[in-house]
Design an enzyme around this catalytic site. Structure first.
Site, short mmCIF file in Angstrom:
data_model
loop_
_atom_site.label_atom_id
_atom_site.label_comp_id
_atom_site.label_asym_id
_atom_site.label_seq_id
_atom_site.Cartn_x
_atom_site.Cartn_y
_atom_site.Cartn_z
N PHE A 1 0.82 -1.22 0.00
CA PHE A 1 0.00 0.00 0.00
C PHE A 1 0.86 1.29 0.00
CE2 PHE A 1 -2.26 2.76 3.36
CZ PHE A 1 -2.86 3.58 2.41
N PHE B 1 10.05 -0.25 3.54
CA PHE B 1 8.64 -0.44 3.89
C PHE B 1 8.30 -1.90 4.18
CE2 PHE B 1 8.61 3.21 0.93
CZ PHE B 1 7.82 4.13 1.60
N THR C 1 6.11 2.87 12.90
CA THR C 1 4.71 3.14 13.22
C THR C 1 4.56 3.81 14.59
OG1 THR C 1 2.69 1.96 13.86
CG2 THR C 1 4.68 0.70 13.96
N ASP C 2 3.42 4.48 14.78
CA ASP C 2 3.11 5.05 16.11
C ASP C 2 2.76 3.96 17.11
OD1 ASP C 2 0.61 4.33 15.08
OD2 ASP C 2 -0.33 6.27 15.42
N GLU C 3 2.50 2.72 16.60
CA GLU C 3 2.03 1.66 17.49
C GLU C 3 3.12 1.21 18.46
OE1 GLU C 3 -0.52 -1.27 15.73
OE2 GLU C 3 -1.12 0.10 14.13
N TYR D 1 2.79 -7.53 16.17
CA TYR D 1 3.19 -6.61 15.09
C TYR D 1 4.01 -5.45 15.63
CZ TYR D 1 2.77 -2.54 12.04
OH TYR D 1 3.06 -1.40 11.31
N LYS E 1 8.03 -4.38 15.15
CA LYS E 1 8.48 -3.09 14.60
C LYS E 1 9.39 -2.40 15.62
CE LYS E 1 7.38 -1.33 11.18
NZ LYS E 1 7.90 -1.44 9.79
N ASN F 1 -1.98 5.93 11.45
CA ASN F 1 -2.72 5.07 10.51
C ASN F 1 -2.92 5.75 9.16
OD1 ASN F 1 -3.41 3.89 13.17
ND2 ASN F 1 -4.72 2.57 11.95
P1 NAD Z 1 1.45 -3.64 3.24
O1 NAD Z 1 1.15 -4.84 4.06
O2 NAD Z 1 0.41 -3.06 2.37
O3 NAD Z 1 2.72 -3.93 2.31
C1 NAD Z 1 3.84 -4.63 2.75
C2 NAD Z 1 4.64 -5.04 1.52
O4 NAD Z 1 5.83 -5.73 1.99
C3 NAD Z 1 3.91 -6.00 0.59
O5 NAD Z 1 4.08 -5.59 -0.75
C4 NAD Z 1 4.59 -7.34 0.84
O6 NAD Z 1 4.59 -8.19 -0.31
C5 NAD Z 1 6.00 -6.91 1.20
N1 NAD Z 1 6.71 -7.91 2.02
C6 NAD Z 1 6.23 -8.57 3.10
N2 NAD Z 1 7.16 -9.42 3.56
C7 NAD Z 1 8.24 -9.29 2.75
C8 NAD Z 1 9.53 -9.88 2.73
N3 NAD Z 1 9.89 -10.82 3.63
N4 NAD Z 1 10.42 -9.49 1.78
C9 NAD Z 1 10.07 -8.55 0.86
N5 NAD Z 1 8.85 -7.96 0.83
C10 NAD Z 1 7.95 -8.32 1.77
O7 NAD Z 1 2.00 -2.57 4.29
P2 NAD Z 1 1.84 -0.98 4.29
O8 NAD Z 1 0.57 -0.63 4.94
O9 NAD Z 1 2.15 -0.46 2.94
O10 NAD Z 1 3.01 -0.59 5.31
C11 NAD Z 1 4.33 -0.34 4.82
C12 NAD Z 1 5.24 -0.02 6.01
O11 NAD Z 1 4.71 1.10 6.72
C13 NAD Z 1 5.32 -1.16 7.01
O12 NAD Z 1 6.66 -1.24 7.47
C14 NAD Z 1 4.41 -0.72 8.15
O13 NAD Z 1 4.86 -1.24 9.39
C15 NAD Z 1 4.56 0.78 8.08
N6 NAD Z 1 3.39 1.55 8.56
C16 NAD Z 1 2.15 1.32 8.03
C17 NAD Z 1 1.06 2.06 8.49
C18 NAD Z 1 -0.32 1.87 7.90
O14 NAD Z 1 -1.26 2.49 8.39
N7 NAD Z 1 -0.50 1.08 6.87
C19 NAD Z 1 1.23 3.03 9.49
C20 NAD Z 1 2.52 3.23 10.01
C21 NAD Z 1 3.60 2.48 9.53
P1 TYD Z 2 -6.52 -1.46 11.48
O1 TYD Z 2 -6.93 -0.86 10.19
O2 TYD Z 2 -6.34 -2.93 11.57
O3 TYD Z 2 -5.22 -0.68 11.96
P2 TYD Z 2 -4.44 -0.74 13.40
O4 TYD Z 2 -4.95 -1.88 14.18
O5 TYD Z 2 -3.04 -0.97 12.96
O6 TYD Z 2 -4.68 0.57 14.03
O7 TYD Z 2 -7.62 -1.06 12.57
C1 TYD Z 2 -7.92 0.27 12.86
C2 TYD Z 2 -8.87 0.29 14.04
O8 TYD Z 2 -10.11 -0.32 13.65
C3 TYD Z 2 -8.39 -0.53 15.23
O9 TYD Z 2 -8.78 0.12 16.43
C4 TYD Z 2 -9.11 -1.86 15.09
C5 TYD Z 2 -10.42 -1.46 14.45
N1 TYD Z 2 -11.02 -2.47 13.54
C6 TYD Z 2 -12.37 -2.81 13.69
O10 TYD Z 2 -13.08 -2.31 14.58
N2 TYD Z 2 -12.90 -3.72 12.81
C7 TYD Z 2 -12.17 -4.31 11.84
O11 TYD Z 2 -12.72 -5.16 11.09
C8 TYD Z 2 -10.80 -3.93 11.69
C9 TYD Z 2 -9.95 -4.53 10.62
C10 TYD Z 2 -10.28 -3.00 12.57
#
Ligand code: NAD
Ligand code: TYD
Length: 362
Positions: A11, A83, A136-138, A161, A165, A190
């Site tokens: 993503f 990422f 991440t903020d988590e 998770y 991280k 997020n």
């Molecule tokens: P995502 O799950 O959409 O994408 C992860 C990608 O990594 C995928 O394309 C997957 O194929 C690839 N991948 C997984 N394991 C792999 C491996 N062993 N080797 C090579 N590639 C691999 O994740 P995202 O939401 O795009 O998040 C990207 C980064 O940002 C992550 O590190 C996540 O912790 C961080 N992040 C995400 C969010 C969010 O809200 N989505 C918020 C804060 C930080």
């Molecule tokens: P998520 O998108 O999984 O992100 P994160 O857990 O990393 O913050 O979830 C966002 C919030 O929504 C989290 O508080 C969990 C809640 N949630 C639901 O209530 N229902 C759902 O089906 C999912 C996937 C998440």
């Protein structure tokens, strides 16, 4: 210059590659991605066409040390934007092992490769190199009402998770202090926007609500997240790469705290305006409060004054505008979602929600 992107078929990675190639004309991108369930080359179909010659893809596992070392040995890499990760909390609860492998071991392999192939003792060379670790903020854990996590707040991860991280963040920081790795760590809140895998809250609710399916809300729905539009996150990462100080961490937040149930209601109301009502009833009726996620963090909230003041970055897209853009994108790209639903995703969906939705009281 050559930029190695890990996890670029996911993503945020795919949005970032698109942004980077548009705003920085002198870069060539090498995207290494294992294409797990979350990786999708369809996310980059336009990039492959538009940027032929400046973009290339390698299918590979960051936990494969040989492959990563080979990449560094055979290509001159200037920046790494990391990422690649297992990124979904619920999946980390169902099975934490791949989180340890990819998030901890994979990150370790990358920084080891930098240590081995980047001449860290040569300051002029280090000046050009950057390792950006996207975290991440988590990692700060749940934050009490009216408190905010700063970059110096203690870590307190709750899920496998966030613990994985946190572990990788510490290793990257330690490599900076010990070996002079030119690293920066970012902590984003997020994200939401185009190309997000439909297991995460916002795309899952958009898709289910559009189709008239149950909307699973964990616990009482009052957990709070701070939402950032993915394009704003990408811009913040560019600011950090260009102007961030090595060895530092930067929080990146949308300054938009909202309870989950309010997010779900906004999506329902917007869809009710855009599409016909389902059986004449508003989509809010589809909400089902289901068993809570174990260890569910109540609230995330970031203090972003450091990146605001030091790098002059601020989010540009408000939540309602970003949400409308996102919903429109999903409605226009329903085929993209359907292709995902045809894969192994439905197995996960049944495992995660089958019993919960069956037991829900509403
Ligand atoms: P995502 O799950 O959409 O994408 C992860 C990608 O990594 C995928 O394309 C997957 O194929 C690839 N991948 C997984 N394991 C792999 C491996 N062993 N080797 C090579 N590639 C691999 O994740 P995202 O939401 O795009 O998040 C990207 C980064 O940002 C992550 O590190 C996540 O912790 C961080 N992040 C995400 C969010 C969010 O809200 N989505 C918020 C804060 C930080
Ligand atoms: P998520 O998108 O999984 O992100 P994160 O857990 O990393 O913050 O979830 C966002 C919030 O929504 C989290 O508080 C969990 C809640 N949630 C639901 O209530 N229902 C759902 O089906 C999912 C996937 C998440």
């Amino acid at each position: 210059m050559r930029v190695l992107i890990t996890g670029g078929a996911g993503f945020i990675g795919s949005n970032f590659i698109r942004h980077l190639l548009h705003v920085k004309k002198d870069v060539e991108v090498l995207n290494v991605d294992l294409l797990t369930y979350a990786g999708n080359l369809a996310n980059l179909a336009d990039v492959e066409k538009t940027f032929t010659g400046r973009y290339s893809f390698i299918k590979g596992d960051i936990a494969d040390r040989k492959l990563i070392f080979h990449l560094f040995e055979t290509s001159e890499i200037d920046w790494v934007v990391h990422f690649a990760a297992e990124s979904h909390v619920d999946r980390s609860i169902l099975g934490p092992q791949t989180f340890v492998r990819t998030n901890i071991l994979g990150t370790f392999n990358l920084i080891e490769a930098c240590r081995r192939f980047w001449p860290l003792e040569d300051m002029s060379c280090v000046g050009k190199k950057r390792f950006l670790h996207v975290s991440t903020d988590e990692v700060y854990g749940s934050v009490a009402e009216s408190m905010y996590s700063t970059e110096t707040s203690p870590y307190d991860p709750s899920s496998p998770y966030s613990a994985s991280k946190a572990s990788s963040d510490h290793m990257v920081k330690a490599f900076h202090r010990t070996y002079g790795l030119p690293a920066i760590v970012t902590h984003s809140s997020n994200n939401y926007g185009p190309f997000q895998f439909p297991e995460k809250l916002i795309p899952l609710i958009i898709f289910n609500a559009a189709k008239g399916r149950d909307l699973p809300v964990y616990g009482d729905g009052k957990n709070i997240r701070d939402w950032i539009y993915v394009e704003d996150h990408c811009k913040a990462l560019m600011a950090v790469l260009r102007k961030g100080n090595l060895g530092e961490s930067y929080n990146i937040g949308g300054q938009c705290e909202i309870q989950n149930i309010d997010v779900v209601h906004l999506i329902c109301d917007y869809l009710d305006e855009r599409l016909v009502l389902l059986g004449g009833r508003p989509r809010r009726n589809l909400v089902r409060f289901v068993t809570d996620r174990p260890g569910h963090d109540r609230r995330y909230a970031l203090d972003t004054s450091k990146i605001n003041e030091e790098l002059g970055w601020r989010p540009g897209v408000g939540f309602e505008e970003g949400l409308a853009r996102t919903i429109d994108w999903y409605l226009k790209n329903i085929k993209w979602v359907k292709n995902i639903l045809n894969g192994t995703y439905m197995e996960y969906y049944r495992r995660q929600y089958g019993k919960r939705l069956h037991e829900s009281k509403l």
